[in-house]
Design an enzyme around this catalytic site. Structure first.
Site, PDB file in Angstrom:
ATOM      1  N   HIS A   1       5.284 -27.414  10.079  1.00 29.37           N
ATOM      2  CA  HIS A   1       6.661 -27.933   9.994  1.00 29.37           C
ATOM      3  C   HIS A   1       6.780 -29.344  10.550  1.00 29.37           C
ATOM      4  O   HIS A   1       7.364 -30.225   9.928  1.00 29.37           O
ATOM      5  CB  HIS A   1       7.625 -27.036  10.782  1.00 29.37           C
ATOM      6  CG  HIS A   1       7.632 -25.609  10.349  1.00 29.37           C
ATOM      7  ND1 HIS A   1       7.403 -25.208   9.056  1.00 29.37           N
ATOM      8  CD2 HIS A   1       7.840 -24.472  11.057  1.00 29.37           C
ATOM      9  CE1 HIS A   1       7.467 -23.890   8.990  1.00 29.37           C
ATOM     10  NE2 HIS A   1       7.734 -23.420  10.184  1.00 29.37           N
TER      11      HIS A   1
ATOM     12  N   GLU B   1      13.015 -23.691  19.816  1.00 28.74           N
ATOM     13  CA  GLU B   1      13.541 -22.352  19.559  1.00 28.74           C
ATOM     14  C   GLU B   1      14.001 -21.747  20.877  1.00 28.74           C
ATOM     15  O   GLU B   1      13.386 -21.978  21.915  1.00 28.74           O
ATOM     16  CB  GLU B   1      12.446 -21.453  18.981  1.00 28.74           C
ATOM     17  CG  GLU B   1      11.892 -21.903  17.658  1.00 28.74           C
ATOM     18  CD  GLU B   1      10.722 -21.029  17.198  1.00 28.74           C
ATOM     19  OE1 GLU B   1      10.184 -21.320  16.125  1.00 28.74           O
ATOM     20  OE2 GLU B   1      10.350 -20.091  17.910  1.00 28.74           O
TER      21      GLU B   1
ATOM     22  N   ARG C   1       0.820  -1.220   0.000  1.00 29.89           N
ATOM     23  CA  ARG C   1       0.000   0.000   0.000  1.00 29.89           C
ATOM     24  C   ARG C   1       0.850   1.264   0.000  1.00 29.89           C
ATOM     25  O   ARG C   1       0.451   2.290  -0.530  1.00 29.89           O
ATOM     26  CB  ARG C   1      -0.948  -0.004   1.199  1.00 29.89           C
ATOM     27  CG  ARG C   1      -2.212  -0.794   0.938  1.00 29.89           C
ATOM     28  CD  ARG C   1      -3.191  -0.625   2.049  1.00 29.89           C
ATOM     29  NE  ARG C   1      -2.606  -1.075   3.302  1.00 29.89           N
ATOM     30  CZ  ARG C   1      -3.304  -1.447   4.357  1.00 29.89           C
ATOM     31  NH1 ARG C   1      -4.621  -1.432   4.311  1.00 29.89           N
ATOM     32  NH2 ARG C   1      -2.719  -1.830   5.450  1.00 29.89           N
TER      33      ARG C   1
ATOM     34  N   ASP D   1       5.982 -24.333   3.004  1.00 31.19           N
ATOM     35  CA  ASP D   1       6.421 -24.644   4.363  1.00 31.19           C
ATOM     36  C   ASP D   1       7.935 -24.653   4.229  1.00 31.19           C
ATOM     37  O   ASP D   1       8.511 -25.564   3.616  1.00 31.19           O
ATOM     38  CB  ASP D   1       5.917 -26.030   4.799  1.00 31.19           C
ATOM     39  CG  ASP D   1       6.315 -26.345   6.239  1.00 31.19           C
ATOM     40  OD1 ASP D   1       5.522 -26.997   6.937  1.00 31.19           O
ATOM     41  OD2 ASP D   1       7.418 -25.934   6.666  1.00 31.19           O
ATOM     42  N   HIS D   2       8.579 -23.653   4.757  1.00 29.29           N
ATOM     43  CA  HIS D   2      10.002 -23.483   4.421  1.00 29.29           C
ATOM     44  C   HIS D   2      10.874 -24.637   4.927  1.00 29.29           C
ATOM     45  O   HIS D   2      11.978 -24.825   4.466  1.00 29.29           O
ATOM     46  CB  HIS D   2      10.528 -22.124   4.888  1.00 29.29           C
ATOM     47  CG  HIS D   2      10.710 -21.998   6.369  1.00 29.29           C
ATOM     48  ND1 HIS D   2       9.742 -21.491   7.201  1.00 29.29           N
ATOM     49  CD2 HIS D   2      11.746 -22.328   7.172  1.00 29.29           C
ATOM     50  CE1 HIS D   2      10.185 -21.505   8.441  1.00 29.29           C
ATOM     51  NE2 HIS D   2      11.388 -21.999   8.465  1.00 29.29           N
TER      52      HIS D   2
ATOM     53  N   LYS E   1       9.050 -22.784  22.594  1.00 28.84           N
ATOM     54  CA  LYS E   1       9.819 -21.531  22.558  1.00 28.84           C
ATOM     55  C   LYS E   1      10.570 -21.384  23.874  1.00 28.84           C
ATOM     56  O   LYS E   1      10.186 -21.965  24.887  1.00 28.84           O
ATOM     57  CB  LYS E   1       8.865 -20.344  22.378  1.00 28.84           C
ATOM     58  CG  LYS E   1       8.303 -20.226  20.983  1.00 28.84           C
ATOM     59  CD  LYS E   1       7.590 -18.899  20.825  1.00 28.84           C
ATOM     60  CE  LYS E   1       7.141 -18.662  19.401  1.00 28.84           C
ATOM     61  NZ  LYS E   1       8.244 -18.490  18.452  1.00 28.84           N
TER      62      LYS E   1
END
Lengths: 510, 366
Positions: free
Chosen positions: A259, A235, A58, A196-197, A360
């Site tokens: 994942h 993580e 934008r 999905d990387h 996490k």
């Protein structure tokens, strides 16, 4: 009819001329991942000779302003140093178009811009639309692309037009089905690439090669020889400013649904008919997802658990608890850690527990798949200085140090029969020298080539939500199970260990 | 050891990268192999101990290659401080074996929670972790803090003799325990085993009348030594003796598995210098009309010699065994290079602590 000129030929490395339009061009994903990935593809000479990138968002920016902005991002996030001459030739192909995803007229302008750019280069580009935006915008953008004539039919169109979308693919089963419906109003399934990387990571792709290119492992890859499997996606970071998004999502939706299940299905599939046919592999993945035993409410209570981190230390730094993070409501029930025990009810995996955990604020960042093989009898070593023989463990580390290791038992040098575990391992860095490309490089390249092997299909998404549906329902019911707590910097709470305890298993030390 | 063994200060986040860099810089300089089969966390104490532990690291690098974490406290530090080194040893013509060492210093023990998180972030994945109580005065709080990271605890109960509570606490920890005092006692246990391997001696065991263990102990009158407690505890547990009572005059009253009474004497001789076993004696009921007093008596003749006298009632002989002696480092190296069975250790420790508790009139320990 299949292309008769494709059979028997080499698979192309360089895609045909492509115009990549990135919606959400001023956002984090574009700057951190997409443009750096494209730059590195240019570095390796993988991009087509005729190639353009159009950033769309934008904001009102000129081409130069956009180029200057992404230049800083590439310098910061590219895995290689930026070369001036390469950047000059690469950035000359980067353009910017202000587009409001809800305004049909902006898409008409976009079409005109694309046609003008194509004309300048006397080239017929394929169009690839990357939706690096929140899912709420997918529908309007897809609809407006179709309305503006920017989506061509697969069978009749002159160019290939396709769309790439990022997770989350819905919030639950109903929303995932709805999202697929919305996209299919504008695109056919063959034109949709769901990223999905994890599937772009070399180690994850290597799972199939490892299994099917080596004769020694596949005969053992079943319930007769495998004792149990663990998959850990850990993580060390917290919510990192994404609290408003994460608090509505939780780790189950953020990591497990995509994942973790992708990795699990590749690990457990039957051999596909061909590794060259995308649907061949994806068919097998769907079968795995369908074979996973669905949970009853009792199963949810006994085979799943969730928790959130409280304050603690990560790598020497004091960190706040989840409820103390900025933007997190004080009464939040969101999970930052989940653990589950799954079972695949088919001939190959019957009776093999599959333990998965994602969290996490773990002590370190690591994603690992471990296959524990059955313990041999230790009667041969009775009376020797051998405690119980340990299981052979095959560990596939997806990140940070990509590689594979196999734990075996070995005699230690010396006059006594002492047996200790040792590791045989291979790392990508040590074996191949060249660093692994970023996952996005491979995925962008494949999407430009029209190869959907590493992308998720609609039925895979819907099956994964179907599997999670009873869990989500129980967790969001009027009598939900508790959300436990674990100090940041630890591997979760004791309740996660209790999932494994009945089978005398324990979580692998990471 | 070469220049690569010097410590490089690094940020906490840079530990892994700096270690990698050390090895990258070694490439091309010769045959350097990074070696690690396990993680080992050493609770070192203070700066003085930090210097002393370097010698031990050299032995451990060869016999028990690990990624070593040295945790120490230094009041001069302003905060948590980390440094790394690659300890490389020449093992063959040009082959070097290198272990990674991470030193983590804190101003005082209270900051160890931060240090723990640094260790946790840098443990080698999937490998077992050893915790080494190198500095015996380390608080139990610190040991408890780090124990959840470990599979095995290495310690020397001889160094903790004056702190029975600490030993009691350690004995209850759900870790594999490797006590270097147990390793020191290997020669005595081997000697007992070897003697009873002889059929004529073994046949007397069900007729044991009394057992006597004498060990020296520092710490004044009534002090006990772990050497004595462990040896006696081992004998009692291996023979399945049940202890029914104790008096200072008549020792321990025990019964064997068939209900026969066996007298057990555990005596400590005061010594200002060291603690060690001095004597183990088994006396058996006379089986025949032959004269003589069937027995096995083992006595420490000198620092490195054990004399053994055996009479099986009619036949007798003398034999001897050499004893390993020396610094604790010898026994540590022995454990890692030759090995030592610890299968019976826990039972021996438990029984030894029970006997000591009874001896002190405290009843059985918790």
């Amino acid at each position: 009819m299949e292309n008769p000129f494709a059979e028997g030929e080499n698979r192309v490395i360089r895609p045909p001329s492509t115009a990549v339009v990135i919606f959400g061009a001023t956002g984090d994903l574009t700057h951190r991942k997409l443009i750096p990935a494209l730059y590195n593809l240019a570095h390796d000479n993988y991009l087509p000779a005729e190639f353009i990138v159009v950033g769309a968002a934008r904001s009102k920016l000129s081409d130069q302003e956009f180029r200057a902005g992404v230049y800083e991002s590439v310098k910061k996030h590219s895995r290689r140093q930026v070369k001036d001459d390469l950047w000059k030739s690469f950035s000359e192909k980067i353009y910017y178009q202000s587009v409001d995803g809800n305004k049909a007229e902006d898409f008409v302008e976009l079409r005109k811009r694309l046609e003008e750019l194509c004309r300048k280069q006397s080239e017929d580009f394929n169009y690839l639309y990357y939706l690096a935006v929140a899912p709420a915008h997918f529908g309007p953008i897809a609809t407006n692309l179709r309305a503006a004539g920017l989506v061509e039919d697969v069978r009749e169109g002159l160019r290939s037009t396709s769309v790439v979308i990022e997770k989350p693919f819905g919030h639950d089963q109903a929303s995932a089905v709805e999202l697929n419906k919305v996209l299919r109003n504008a695109f056919s399934e063959k034109q949709i690439y769901r990223i999905d990387h994890y599937l772009g990571k070399e180690t994850v792709q290597n799972i199939l090669v490892f299994r099917f290119a080596n004769g020694i492992f596949e005969p053992l890859w079943n319930h007769k020889h495998v004792d149990h499997i663990q998959i850990s996606v850990c993580e060390h970071l917290g919510v990192e400013g994404r609290a408003p998004y994460f608090d509505k999502t939780g780790i189950m939706r953020d990591i497990v649904q995509n994942h973790l299940f992708q990795v699990l299905s590749l690990l457990c599939i039957e051999p596909p008919i061909s590794l060259s046919d995308p649907d061949s592999i994806r068919d097998e993945k769907v079968k795995v997802m369908r074979s996973i035993k669905r949970f009853t409410r009792e199963d949810v209570l006994s085979k799943t658990m969730r928790a959130r981190y409280s304050k603690g230390f990560i790598n020497g730094q004091a960190v706040p608890g989840y409820l103390e993070e900025e933007g997190v409501p004080k009464d939040s029930k969101t999970d930052t850690f989940v653990a589950m025990k799954l079972e695949i009810d088919n001939w190959r995996w019957f009776g093999v527990p599959i333990y998965v955990r994602a969290g996490k604020r773990m002590p370190k960042r690591i994603t690992e798949i471990t296959v524990y093989f059955k313990q041999p009898p230790s009667s041969l070593f009775k009376g020797r200085q051998v405690m119980e023989l340990e299981q052979n463990v095959l560990a596939i580390q997806v990140q940070p140090d990509e590689g594979i290791s196999l734990k075996i038992m070995s005699k230690t040098p010396g006059p006594r029969m002492r047996v200790r575990p040792v590791e045989m391992d291979f790392t990508y860095g040590g074996s191949f020298g060249i660093p692994s490309p970023d996952a996005y490089e491979r995925l962008l390249l494949d999407s430009m080539k029209g190869d959907a092997t590493l992308f998720t299909r609609d039925d895979e998404i819907e099956e994964s939500w179907d599997l999670l549906a009873p869990i989500i329902e129980t967790w969001e019911s009027k009598e939900p199970p508790p959300v436990y707590e674990y100090p940041a910097g630890t591997w979760g709470c004791s309740e996660a260990s209790q999932l494994l305890a009945p089978s005398k298993h324990s979580w692998r030390s990471l | 050891m070469g220049a690569e063994n010097a410590y490089t200060k690094t940020s906490v986040a840079g530990i892994a990268g700096t270690l990698k860099g050390l090895f990258t810089s070694l490439e091309g300089q010769g045959d350097y192999k990074r070696s690690a089969n396990t993680n080992m966390i050493l609770l070192v104490g203070g700066v003085k101990e930090l210097e002393r532990v370097e010698g031990l690291l050299e032995s451990l690098s060869l016999t028990h290659p690990s990624r070593f974490f040295l945790l120490y406290s230094d009041a001069k530090l302003g905060g948590l401080e980390t440094s790394v080194a690659a300890k490389c040893l020449l093992v063959a013509k040009s082959e070097h074996v290198c272990c990674e060492v991470v030193r983590i210093g804190v101003p005082n023990e209270k900051n160890l929670a931060e240090a723990k998180s640094v260790v946790q972030a840098n443990l080698l994945t999937g490998m077992s972790t050893d915790l080494f109580l190198y500095y015996p005065a380390t608080s139990l709080q610190t040991v408890d803090l780090l124990a959840p990271l470990a599979d095995t605890l290495f310690f020397d109960s001889r160094a903790l003799e004056r702190e029975q509570e600490k030993i009691n606490h350690i004995s209850r920890m759900p870790l594999t325990l490797v006590d270097f005092e147990w390793v020191r006692l290997a020669d005595w246990r081997d000697a007992v085993k070897a003697i009873f391997d002889r059929g004529a001696v073994m046949s007397l065991l069900p007729f044991t009348r009394s057992i006597r263990v004498v060990a020296s102990a520092t710490g004044g009158t009534n002090a006990a030594s772990m050497a004595g407690l462990l040896l006696t505890g081992w004998i009692v547990s291996r023979l399945g003796l049940q202890v029914h009572g104790y008096s200072s005059r008549s020792g321990f009253e025990c019964k064997d598995s068939s209900g026969r009474s066996v007298k057990l004497d555990l005596l400590f001789a005061s010594d200002s210098n060291e603690t060690q076993p001095l004597e183990i004696a088994f006396h058996f009921e006379r089986q025949t009309t032959h004269s003589g007093d069937p027995h096995v008596i083992m006595e420490r003749e000198s620092a490195d010699r054990l004399e053994i006298s055996v009479d099986v009632g009619g036949q007798s002989f003398n034999t001897s065994r050499s004893l390993d002696s020396g610094e604790i480092s010898n026994f540590i190296v022995r454990y890692f290079s030759v090995g030592e069975s610890i299968a019976n250790y826990r039972a021996a420790l438990r029984k030894g602590l029970e006997l000591e508790s009874l001896r002190r009139g405290k009843g059985l320990p918790n």
